[in-house]
Design an enzyme around this catalytic site. Structure first.
Site, PDB file in Angstrom:
ATOM      1  N   ASP A   1      10.098   2.169   6.235  1.00 40.03           N
ATOM      2  CA  ASP A   1      10.733   1.281   7.863  1.00 40.03           C
ATOM      3  C   ASP A   1      11.777   2.383   8.738  1.00 40.03           C
ATOM      4  OD1 ASP A   1      10.090  -1.369   5.937  1.00 40.03           O
ATOM      5  OD2 ASP A   1      12.144  -0.714   5.157  1.00 40.03           O
TER       6      ASP A   1
ATOM      7  N   GLY B   1      17.511  -9.809   5.972  1.00 39.70           N
ATOM      8  CA  GLY B   1      17.042 -10.397   4.801  1.00 39.70           C
ATOM      9  C   GLY B   1      15.464 -11.065   5.778  1.00 39.70           C
TER      10      GLY B   1
ATOM     11  N   TYR C   1       8.357  -7.459  -8.751  1.00 39.13           N
ATOM     12  CA  TYR C   1       8.119  -5.658  -7.500  1.00 39.13           C
ATOM     13  C   TYR C   1       7.912  -5.074  -8.494  1.00 39.13           C
ATOM     14  CZ  TYR C   1       8.896  -2.160  -4.090  1.00 39.13           C
ATOM     15  OH  TYR C   1       8.748  -1.019  -3.432  1.00 39.13           O
TER      16      TYR C   1
ATOM     17  N   THR D   1       0.770  -1.378   0.144  1.00 42.11           N
ATOM     18  CA  THR D   1       0.054   0.291   0.027  1.00 42.11           C
ATOM     19  C   THR D   1       0.857   1.532   0.153  1.00 42.11           C
ATOM     20  OG1 THR D   1       0.104   0.067   2.426  1.00 42.11           O
ATOM     21  CG2 THR D   1      -1.884  -1.261   0.893  1.00 42.11           C
ATOM     22  N   ASP D   2       2.256   0.976   0.359  1.00 42.94           N
ATOM     23  CA  ASP D   2       3.328   2.311   0.617  1.00 42.94           C
ATOM     24  C   ASP D   2       3.533   2.800  -0.820  1.00 42.94           C
ATOM     25  OD1 ASP D   2       4.369   0.328  -0.457  1.00 42.94           O
ATOM     26  OD2 ASP D   2       6.604   0.420   1.086  1.00 42.94           O
TER      27      ASP D   2
HETATM   28  P1  ADP Z   1      16.026  -5.907   5.014  1.00 39.00           P
HETATM   29  O1  ADP Z   1      14.491  -6.979   5.644  1.00 39.00           O
HETATM   30  O2  ADP Z   1      16.426  -7.228   7.178  1.00 39.00           O
HETATM   31  O3  ADP Z   1      16.142  -4.971   5.998  1.00 39.00           O
HETATM   32  P2  ADP Z   1      17.789  -5.502   2.970  1.00 39.00           P
HETATM   33  O4  ADP Z   1      18.691  -6.422   2.173  1.00 39.00           O
HETATM   34  O5  ADP Z   1      17.192  -4.945   2.790  1.00 39.00           O
HETATM   35  O6  ADP Z   1      17.205  -6.535   4.809  1.00 39.00           O
HETATM   36  O7  ADP Z   1      19.475  -4.665   4.314  1.00 39.00           O
HETATM   37  C1  ADP Z   1      20.504  -5.521   4.651  1.00 39.00           C
HETATM   38  C2  ADP Z   1      21.264  -5.675   4.600  1.00 39.00           C
HETATM   39  O8  ADP Z   1      21.437  -4.549   5.473  1.00 39.00           O
HETATM   40  C3  ADP Z   1      22.399  -6.244   4.531  1.00 39.00           C
HETATM   41  O9  ADP Z   1      23.229  -7.150   3.988  1.00 39.00           O
HETATM   42  C4  ADP Z   1      23.542  -5.808   5.144  1.00 39.00           C
HETATM   43  O10 ADP Z   1      24.481  -4.577   4.502  1.00 39.00           O
HETATM   44  C5  ADP Z   1      23.360  -4.290   6.245  1.00 39.00           C
HETATM   45  N1  ADP Z   1      22.860  -4.825   7.681  1.00 39.00           N
HETATM   46  C6  ADP Z   1      22.109  -4.756   8.291  1.00 39.00           C
HETATM   47  N2  ADP Z   1      22.649  -4.969   9.031  1.00 39.00           N
HETATM   48  C7  ADP Z   1      23.879  -5.092   8.935  1.00 39.00           C
HETATM   49  C8  ADP Z   1      24.726  -5.174   9.922  1.00 39.00           C
HETATM   50  N3  ADP Z   1      24.797  -5.537  11.663  1.00 39.00           N
HETATM   51  N4  ADP Z   1      26.137  -5.403  10.059  1.00 39.00           N
HETATM   52  C9  ADP Z   1      26.223  -5.188   8.756  1.00 39.00           C
HETATM   53  N5  ADP Z   1      25.422  -4.555   7.632  1.00 39.00           N
HETATM   54  C10 ADP Z   1      23.723  -5.257   7.555  1.00 39.00           C
HETATM   55 MG    MG Z   2      15.522  -3.482   4.213  1.00 36.98          MG
END
Ligand code: ADP
Ligand code: MG
Length: 397
Positions: free
Chosen positions: A181, A129, A231, A42-43
């Site tokens: 988010d 993720g 998407y 919806t965003d």
């Molecule tokens: P999510 O749904 O968890 O937000 P994303 O793909 O949007 O998934 O973001 C995940 C990415 O954020 C990771 O691949 C990494 O690059 C970065 N990330 C998140 N937390 C950390 C952390 N603690 N240390 C390093 N990178 C992180």
């Molecule tokens: Mg993310």
């Protein structure tokens, strides 16, 4: 300092000193991950979402430096990264995770903030993720740490901070995420859900009765990719439907402005797929509004039913579910004590979120985990979350 954090804080301090010998952090910045309770896709249609910041956080311990260098270290990837503060910072090719830090620094500088050098140690409990937005927790926690070390008295307006973090993720991490988010991570409150209007990014806190309701997250372990083609195709179909609706109803600027009867009146001008996609979005917006009403009346059972309907619509009309997430939702629906469950986030894998009676959560976890393992030969990670204050500083000096 909250007593509940003391052992974690001690551990972060110990590890900080190992990475930055001789330094002592001035504070720890904490930012929550978030869970999307209802409001799928919806965003970008300028609609509504109900989400909550959760008690899984990204912690960033910070000490000052005398130069203009930012040093990052992530406990999770066991890797450090350094850069000099400059608004012309480019994304790094060889260290993707560090781009979240480079991005927020560059965006804060472009906004005119003066930043000073800092040693930053990152320890996150938000799984990567799993649909809990580890990326927003990281950006928000880092951005607030960089601001706080430079100008301790300065408090940036929450929406502006969310926009800066979103921009950093869009342009430095190459992820076309919306504003939800970051907004929820920043604006979340303990034992409250966040009702977000994605048109004007206004938020309302809705009481969430954590004593009678646990939030459960089931990670299907099927990787979702927001940048993937499906998407983009969903977004395109929404735009197409909106353009047709707008010709007949000029007040429809986004699908958020359309009703089911408006959509039905232009049915013959839309192909069946476009009609289904728009139908999901319009129905989902109505469900979010109904869910907000249910929550304000503390009617968790009704909220759960709406979540289940949301899943069916995401599965049948928007077609963003997959075999594994359908399986998880169906298993949860059958469990005693479960109020409802739905796929959350972008879809095509990712996680299913459920609401359940707290006493039933353990049973539901075990049952669903076993059924999933038996069917797919792989376990699903399960998290229990509670709506939490989105951000805070823990002062150490
Ligand atoms: P999510 O749904 O968890 O937000 P994303 O793909 O949007 O998934 O973001 C995940 C990415 O954020 C990771 O691949 C990494 O690059 C970065 N990330 C998140 N937390 C950390 C952390 N603690 N240390 C390093 N990178 C992180
Ligand atoms: Mg993310």
């Amino acid at each position: 300092m909250c007593d509940g954090y003391s052992s974690l804080v001690k551990e972060v301090l110990r590890n900080f000193v190992e990475v930055y010998p001789g330094q002592r952090p001035a504070f720890i910045s904490r930012a929550s991950g978030r869970v999307e309770l209802i409001g799928g896709h919806t965003d970008y249609n300028e609609g509504f979402v109900i989400a909550a910041a959760i008690d899984n956080s990204c912690w960033v311990a910070a000490s000052e430096r005398d130069d203009d260098k930012i040093c990052l270290y992530s406990e999770l990837v066991k890797e450090g990264h350094e850069f000099i503060l400059s608004s012309n910072l480019e994304p790094a090719d060889d260290c993707r995770w560090a781009n979240y830090g480079r991005g927020v620094a560059a965006m804060l500088l472009q906004e005119g903030l003066t930043l000073r050098g800092a040693n930053l140690y990152i320890a996150s409990e938000v799984p990567i993720g799993a649909g809990l937005s580890s990326s927003a927790a990281l950006e928000v926690s880092l951005a607030r740490a960089m601001i706080h070390i430079s100008q301790p008295e300065y408090e940036m307006e929450p929406i502006r901070l969310a926009q800066i973090c979103q921009k950093a993720e869009n342009s430095y991490a190459n992820s076309p995420c919306g504003i939800m988010d970051q907004t929820v991570s920043i604006m979340g409150r303990k034992d409250h859900a966040v009702f977000l209007d994605c048109r004007d990014v206004s938020v309302k806190a809705l009481p969430f009765d954590s004593g009678n309701c646990s939030i459960m997250i089931f990670n299907s372990m099927v990787k979702h990719e927001i940048g993937g083609g499906e998407y983009g195709k969903r977004r395109q179909k929404c735009e197409q439907a909106c353009a047709v609706l707008n010709k007949k109803y000029p007040q429809v600027k986004a699908l958020r402005d359309a009703s089911e009867s408006m959509l039905n009146s232009v049915k013959d001008q839309l192909d069946s797929v476009t009609f289904s996609r728009a139908s999901h979005v319009i129905g989902e917006n109505a469900r979010v509004l109904a869910a907000g009403k249910a929550l304000s009346q503390n009617n968790i059972a009704e909220f759960g039913r709406l979540m289940t309907k949301s899943h069916c619509s995401a599965r049948d009309l928007y077609q963003i579910s997959c075999e594994q997430t359908d399986f998880l939702a169906e298993q949860i629906w059958q469990c005693e004590g479960a109020y409802g469950a739905r796929i959350m986030g972008g879809g095509f894998g990712g996680s299913v979120v459920a609401l359940a009676e707290p006493d039933a959560a353990e049973n539901i976890s075990q049952k669903v985990h076993k059924a999933y393992k038996d069917s797919f030969d792989i376990g699903c990670d399960i998290y229990l979350a509670r709506p939490w204050q989105g951000t805070e500083f823990i002062e150490l000096k």
